[in-house]
Structure formats: structure tokens, C-alpha cells
Design an enzyme around this catalytic site. Structure first.
Site, mmCIF file in Angstrom:
data_model
loop_
_atom_site.group_PDB
_atom_site.id
_atom_site.type_symbol
_atom_site.label_atom_id
_atom_site.label_comp_id
_atom_site.label_asym_id
_atom_site.label_seq_id
_atom_site.Cartn_x
_atom_site.Cartn_y
_atom_site.Cartn_z
ATOM 1 N N ARG A 105 43.434 72.713 52.710
ATOM 2 C CA ARG A 105 45.626 72.183 52.676
ATOM 3 C C ARG A 105 45.356 71.587 54.066
ATOM 4 O O ARG A 105 44.552 73.031 55.357
ATOM 5 C CB ARG A 105 46.153 73.290 52.699
ATOM 6 C CG ARG A 105 46.543 74.048 51.625
ATOM 7 C CD ARG A 105 48.014 74.887 51.734
ATOM 8 N NE ARG A 105 48.091 75.968 52.752
ATOM 9 C CZ ARG A 105 48.918 76.876 53.237
ATOM 10 N NH1 ARG A 105 49.483 77.323 52.419
ATOM 11 N NH2 ARG A 105 48.980 77.465 54.447
ATOM 12 N N THR A 109 50.335 69.762 57.915
ATOM 13 C CA THR A 109 50.926 68.366 57.003
ATOM 14 C C THR A 109 51.430 70.225 55.896
ATOM 15 O O THR A 109 51.978 69.922 54.966
ATOM 16 C CB THR A 109 51.273 67.755 56.479
ATOM 17 O OG1 THR A 109 50.015 67.805 55.651
ATOM 18 C CG2 THR A 109 50.426 66.609 57.141
ATOM 19 N N ASP A 201 43.995 85.065 54.607
ATOM 20 C CA ASP A 201 43.200 83.766 54.195
ATOM 21 C C ASP A 201 42.060 83.892 52.861
ATOM 22 O O ASP A 201 41.157 84.548 53.687
ATOM 23 C CB ASP A 201 42.293 82.646 55.222
ATOM 24 C CG ASP A 201 42.232 81.365 54.375
ATOM 25 O OD1 ASP A 201 40.990 81.605 53.594
ATOM 26 O OD2 ASP A 201 42.422 80.416 55.609
ATOM 27 N N ASP A 204 38.264 82.466 53.889
ATOM 28 C CA ASP A 204 37.596 83.241 54.693
ATOM 29 C C ASP A 204 37.004 84.824 54.347
ATOM 30 O O ASP A 204 36.168 84.852 55.013
ATOM 31 C CB ASP A 204 38.305 83.499 55.688
ATOM 32 C CG ASP A 204 38.875 81.894 56.878
ATOM 33 O OD1 ASP A 204 37.259 80.867 56.474
ATOM 34 O OD2 ASP A 204 39.711 81.955 57.258
#
Ligand code: PRP
Ligand code: URA
Length: 210
Positions: A105, A109, A201, A204
Site C-alpha cells: 500500500r 494514498t 502491521d 512487519d
């Protein structure tokens, strides 16, 4: 007609998701848990696989029994975080093929940027289960499934661990034919597109990159 999302609330799955959410869970345990949750979810997502009758000779006599018939499966993880679910699902369906779709991603945006696509040559003859731990805005899943449909695949399911309402809506509107399986439906997205409360995340945390 759009399928109703299937939310898996089995106690073992819910327990493991609580551990995944915990910010003190380190990468090693996080990876193991994602894999275990994927395996448990796969059990449910393959519930409708067709069976055929066979006769098997046991040490005692003949048994009329059943085996999975015909339909071949492929799993397609969305890189990176989807990779964390692959070994779990392959434990249940070891003969399945695995394709890969690379997407990240754009942090500004929140739109997906695709960078890789490698699918089995016979993917159009297979049922495909797309796997990714997180369904946030839904952009990555919508585009990944679009790319798979472009290869002629007719029968697609999507399996994620945590979904946001925004992602569920976007995915079921874009691909109403795709059955969605998730293990938790969270509250919302924050201003950075992260699922609240979510688990952070996923990529991660699986790969220890932050
Ligand atoms: C995460 C996650 C999904 C995507 C979900 O990947 O694994 O692919 O975000 O967000 P969306 O529904 O808003 O598209 P990320 O972009 O962080 O890439 P990574 O797995 O490589 O870290
Ligand atoms: N991707 C993640 O890994 N986590 C989120 O909460 C949203 C997108």
C-alpha cells in the site's frame, strides 16, 4: 448475489487472535500463531470441497468411504504478510499449488501498488483461496482478485484474519461472487488506514522489519 462474510469464531481461533493482537508478542510467536490460525481457518474454508465414493480394503474388510474429488486447489498469498499463512494452509492441503501476488500500500494514498504476479500455469482449472492476514481498505484484495480473475479463474475465496468493515464492504461490492472468510471483524480504520484495534502491521510483525 453477494455471499455473507463468514466470521470464524471458534474458541481456539479467538484465543490465538488475542495473542496476535498483544503488542508484546514477538516475531517468532507471531509467525507461529499466524500459521496456526491460517490452518484452523483453512479447515472451515474447505468445508464445501466435493467428495466422491471409493472402496478401500481395510485389514478387516471392504469399506465404502469418501475422498476429495476432482477440484484442485491453489493458495495465493498477497505478499508480504500472506506468506505467513502459507505453511499453515499447506499442512491441511499439501498437494495444493501456491501462486504469489506482490502488492504494497502506498502510505500516502493507501492505494495498492502491484509489483509481482506468478500463478500456477493451470490456475484457471483450480479453485483459488487468496490469503492475507489483513483486510483494511480492501484495495489490495480487490486488485489481487481482479488479477486472478484476469487469468480465467472462476472459483475464488478470500481468507483473512482481521477485517475492517470498510474492507469487507469494498471487497464484497467489487467481487460479490467471492466468499470471504475472516476470524475477527474489527471496529474501523484509523487515519493511516490501520485497522482499529487490529494487530498493527502484519508484515512487519511477521518478518520483524520494524
Ligand atoms: C498489508 C496487508 C494487506 C494490506 C491490506 O500489506 O498484508 O496486503 O496491507 O490493506 P488494504 O486492505 O488497505 O489494501 P502492506 O501493504 O503493509 O504490505 P506488506 O505485507 O508488504 O507489509
Ligand atoms: N495492513 C496491516 O498490516 N495492518 C493494518 O491494520 C492495515 C493494513
Amino acid at each position: 448475489m453477494s455471499h455473507t462474510p463468514f466470521i470464524m469464531d471458534h474458541p481456539l481461533i479467538q484465543h490465538k487472535i488475542s495473542l496476535l493482537r498483544d503488542k508484546n508478542t514477538g516475531s517468532k510467536e507471531f509467525r507461529e500463531l499466524i500459521s496456526e490460525v491460517a490452518m484452523l481457518m483453512c479447515y472451515e474454508a474447505t468445508r464445501d470441497l466435493p467428495l466422491k465414493d471409493v472402496e478401500i480394503e481395510t485389514p478387516i474388510g471392504m469399506a465404502k468411504t469418501k475422498v476429495i474429488s476432482g477440484r484442485k486447489l491453489a493458495f495465493v498469498p498477497i505478499l508480504r504478510a500472506g506468506i505467513g499463512m502459507v505453511d499453515g494452509v499447506l499442512k491441511l492441503v499439501p498437494a495444493a499449488k501456491v501462486g504469489h501476488i506482490g502488492m504494497y500500500r502506498d502510505p500516502e494514498t493507501l492505494k495498492p501498488v502491484d509489483y509481482y504476479c506468478k500463478l500456477p500455469v493451470d490456475v484457471s482449472e483450480r479453485e483459488v483461496i487468496v490469503i492475507d492476514p489483513m483486510l483494511a481498505t480492501g484495495g489490495s484484495a480487490v486488485d489481487a482478485i481482479g488479477a486472478i480473475k484476469d487469468k480465467g479463474v472462476k472459483n475464488i475465496k478470500f481468507m483473512c484474519v482481521i477485517a475492517a468493515p470498510e474492507g469487507l464492504k469494498a471487497l464484497s461490492e467489487a467481487h460479490p461472487d467471492v466468499q470471504i472468510y475472516c476470524a475477527a471483524l474489527d471496529e474501523k480504520l484509523n487515519e493511516h488506514g490501520y485497522i482499529v484495534p487490529g494487530l498493527g502491521d502484519a508484515g512487519d510483525r511477521i518478518f520483524g522489519t520494524k
